[in-house]
Design an enzyme around this catalytic site. Structure first.
Site, PDB file in Angstrom:
ATOM      1  CG  PHE A 179      -0.215   0.017   2.551  1.00 40.04           C
ATOM      2  CD1 PHE A 179       0.061   1.220   3.199  1.00 40.04           C
ATOM      3  CD2 PHE A 179       0.186  -1.164   3.150  1.00 40.04           C
ATOM      4  CE1 PHE A 179       0.719   1.231   4.418  1.00 40.04           C
ATOM      5  CE2 PHE A 179       0.845  -1.158   4.371  1.00 40.04           C
ATOM      6  CZ  PHE A 179       1.109   0.046   5.013  1.00 40.04           C
ATOM      7  CB  CYS A 180       1.801   3.844  -1.676  1.00 38.27           C
ATOM      8  SG  CYS A 180       0.909   3.639  -3.235  1.00 38.27           S
ATOM      9  CB  THR A 181      -0.015   8.428  -0.246  1.00 38.00           C
ATOM     10  OG1 THR A 181       1.155   8.406   0.579  1.00 38.00           O
ATOM     11  CG2 THR A 181      -0.939   9.549   0.213  1.00 38.00           C
ATOM     12  CB  ILE A 208      -3.361   5.328   2.826  1.00 39.65           C
ATOM     13  CG1 ILE A 208      -2.233   4.309   2.862  1.00 39.65           C
ATOM     14  CG2 ILE A 208      -3.810   5.677   4.255  1.00 39.65           C
ATOM     15  CD1 ILE A 208      -0.900   4.891   3.277  1.00 39.65           C
TER      16      ILE A 208
END
Length: 314
Positions: A179-181, A208
């Site tokens: 996952f990332c922003t 996210i």
């Protein structure tokens, strides 16, 4: 006095072949300026990426403009709001990559990991056979991440391939969730890992930000806040503004406790960067802060030179 309508903040990206990306810059900049849009958009041969802010009508119009290009017709975006302008100016920049990994031949338009919707994410990462990896930089992970996630402790996304090479083994942990922003880093990270022998690679669709927007707080496995690349600094569940500020000296998020440190000086330094600032940089920062205070006394906004880029748009 009537309350002003909040500004709309739109995060966008799309991996798509844009061989004429350089010719797109000037018309796009002009369109953003005409609509009062601020923020940063990156254009590269591999696509578009960035975060922008404006009025409701302004954001709608610039998205319509972008989607009028058939290659961007299905361009997705994520929205949040801000009471104060999150950006000072508008920049459309040309880049080699819209998210810099520095590894040639990684093309998410050809092969990418399996998208997982926010509402299905909890079930996936609760599986003990799934290795959960945070692909963001260390200063982002520090203020919030998913429960049980591995922190690669990288300072830039360029370091991620080396981390995978030295620490992850598809024979031992074949199922990986990342996952990332906003989702863009995971597009490249998943493509890279598939290319290097990991058979099952998953990534959080919309990142996210989409998870915090869609998943109720009582069901959330997110802990802390999510760093964002604008003047809001961080957001929490429901995308409400967080509790961090940004140090001008190093662009890292800082807490109220850190601001109480003798190493903190507004517009100059914080405990993270106090010992590394050269006398020249400290003097320049002190002069800039002086001009900021003078502008504030005059009731003006000080923009000045662009913030130095020590941390990443993501």
């Amino acid at each position: 006095m009537a309350k002003l309508n909040p500004l709309v903040v739109a995060a966008i990206y799309k991996f798509v072949k844009l061989p004429d990306y350089a010719a797109m810059r000037v018309p796009l900049q002009a369109q953003c300026d005409a609509l009062g849009i601020t923020g940063t958009l990156l254009l590269a041969e591999e696509g578009i990426n960035g975060t922008i802010a404006g009025t409701r009508s302004g954001i709608d119009d610039i998205l319509s403009y972008l989607r009028s290009d058939p290659r961007l017709a299905d361009l997705q975006h994520k929205e949040s709001t801000a009471e104060l302008p999150p950006f000072y100016r508008m920049k459309v920049k040309l880049k080699k990559e819209i998210v810099t990994m520095g590894v040639p031949g990684i093309d998410p338009t050809e092969r990418v990991g399996q998208y997982v919707k926010p509402e299905d994410w909890n079930a996936l990462i609760s599986d003990p056979d799934v290795l959960l990896v945070d692909t963001r930089n260390d200063y982002e992970v520090e203020i919030g991440t998913f429960r049980g996630a591995v922190d690669p402790r990288i300072t830039t996304f360029r370091e991620f391939p080396e981390y995978v090479k030295n620490n992850l083994d598809p024979q031992k942990k074949p199922r990986v969730a990342m996952f990332c922003t906003g989702g863009i880093r995971c597009e490249k990270a998943s493509a890279y890992m598939l290319q290097h022998g990991f058979p099952e690679v998953y990534h959080l669709q919309g990142g996210i930000l989409k998870y915090l927007e869609n998943v109720p707080e009582e069901q959330s496995l997110w802990e802390g806040e999510c760093f964002v690349f604008d003047q809001r600094v961080a957001v929490g569940q429901g995308l409400v503004p967080g509790h961090y500020e940004l140090c001008y000296g190093c662009s890292r998020p800082i807490t109220a406790e850190q601001k109480a440190s003798p190493k903190y000086q507004a517009g100059v330094s914080c405990p993270n960067c106090f010992d590394s600032l050269t006398p020249e940089k400290r003097a320049a920062a002190l002069e800039r802060q002086k001009q900021v205070e003078l502008a504030r006394q005059r009731g003006e906004k000080h923009i000045g030179k662009k913030r130095r880029k020590s941390v990443k748009v993501a």
